[in-house]
Design an enzyme around this catalytic site. Structure first.
Site, PDB file in Angstrom:
ATOM      1  N   TYR A  20       5.200  10.066 -10.025  1.00  0.00           N
ATOM      2  CA  TYR A  20       4.336   9.149  -9.268  1.00  0.00           C
ATOM      3  C   TYR A  20       3.452   8.350 -10.215  1.00  0.00           C
ATOM      4  CZ  TYR A  20       0.091   7.995  -6.562  1.00  0.00           C
ATOM      5  OH  TYR A  20      -0.992   7.363  -6.002  1.00  0.00           O
ATOM      6  N   ALA A  21       2.835   9.033 -11.177  1.00  0.00           N
ATOM      7  CA  ALA A  21       1.944   8.373 -12.127  1.00  0.00           C
ATOM      8  C   ALA A  21       2.707   7.350 -12.965  1.00  0.00           C
ATOM      9  CB  ALA A  21       1.280   9.409 -13.028  1.00  0.00           C
ATOM     10  N   ASN A  23       0.802  -1.220   0.000  1.00  0.00           N
ATOM     11  CA  ASN A  23       0.000   0.000   0.000  1.00  0.00           C
ATOM     12  C   ASN A  23       0.842   1.279   0.000  1.00  0.00           C
ATOM     13  OD1 ASN A  23      -2.501   1.691   0.659  1.00  0.00           O
ATOM     14  ND2 ASN A  23      -1.254   2.039   2.483  1.00  0.00           N
ATOM     15  N   SER A  81      -2.956   3.323  -8.798  1.00  0.00           N
ATOM     16  CA  SER A  81      -3.682   4.593  -8.817  1.00  0.00           C
ATOM     17  C   SER A  81      -4.253   4.815 -10.206  1.00  0.00           C
ATOM     18  CB  SER A  81      -2.744   5.751  -8.465  1.00  0.00           C
ATOM     19  OG  SER A  81      -3.352   7.006  -8.748  1.00  0.00           O
TER      20      SER A  81
END
Length: 264
Positions: free
Chosen positions: A156-157, A88, A142
């Site tokens: 991050y993406a 997570n 995500s």
């Protein structure tokens, strides 16, 4: 044929690890798995002031190889192995300003936290799962892996996109050996951190919380359900996916975003 147990004890005796399990989605997942009877260990970089089951908490930064090794050593010493691994941990600390504002260090940190932490933990705990011919690994990805936001979270993406791709490949490798691997892609989930962001945006813009929240939803292209998600809703999905109720689910990604992604 799989026997479906009562939801309140269906994970009785299962050994689980939830990274980043002291707040937000991670905390909600820990609570839900424990409610189902699992023994759940958690990790985080900092120790919260109020901590349930402190004997099952490991303070460590798993974005580093050293921090990961510490977690593995502690989990194996206390539990002997895992039946459930929830990767997570994630997030972005990169500056805003688009692609040219990101340094090599920003990119490396994004991949250390959002990809390599999961890869290293999987590699550490898979051998015993394969030996026992059972286990479930969940990667929390995500929707930004499909809808990247360029201003502050591009690295991050990209790391989450890599995580989903890796998750699929791993699932193909280990499914025949009894281990299921699944990816979960949340959308805008209103965690404590998200609420704090909404409050800051409202203060900076001189607006109320509802207006600031709506502005964030609009930045994603809107949410058809016209609300943010709740950590507990993600936890319910995860609890289902790690249970025997989903015994034939493997190698896929479950999007939980209220309909944010505009394509099928």
């Amino acid at each position: 044929m799989t026997t479906i147990q009562n939801n309140h004890n269906e994970l009785s005796g299962k050994r689980a690890l939830v990274t980043g399990g002291t707040k937000g989605m991670g905390e909600a997942i820990v609570k839900r798995l424990r409610l189902a009877g699992a023994i759940v260990m958690t990790t985080a970089r900092s120790r919260p002031d109020e901590l349930q089951s402190p004997e099952l908490f490991i303070q460590s930064d798993i974005s580093t190889p050293e921090g990961m090794k510490n977690v593995v050593t502690e989990v194996l010493a206390r539990l002997g192995g895992l039946d459930i691994l929830i990767n997570n941990v994630g997030g972005s600390s990169a500056p805003s300003g688009g692609a040219l504002a990101l340094s090599d260090d920003d990119w490396q940190q994004a991949f250390n936290t959002n990809l390599f932490a999961a890869v290293r933990l999987d590699r550490a705990f898979l051998p015993k799962m394969l030996e026992q011919r059972s286990g479930v690994i969940i990667h929390i990805s995500s929707i930004q892996r499909t809808l990247p936001l360029y201003d502050a979270t591009l690295a991050y993406a990209a790391a989450k996109a890599a995580l989903t791709n890796y998750s699929k490949g791993l699932s193909n490798e280990v499914a025949s050996k009894g281990v299921r691997v699944i990816s979960v892609a949340p959308g805008f989930i209103e965690t404590t951190a998200a609420t704090g962001l909404i409050e800051r945006l409202a203060k900076d813009a001189g607006t109320d919380l509802d207006t600031a929240r709506q502005g964030l939803m609009d930045s994603l292209g809107g949410i058809p359900m016209n609300r943010t998600g709740r950590p507990e809703e993600v936890a319910e999905l995860v609890a289902f996916l790690v249970s025997d109720r989903s015994a034939y689910i493997n190698g896929t990604e479950y999007v939980i975003d209220g309909g944010t992604i505009p394509t099928v």
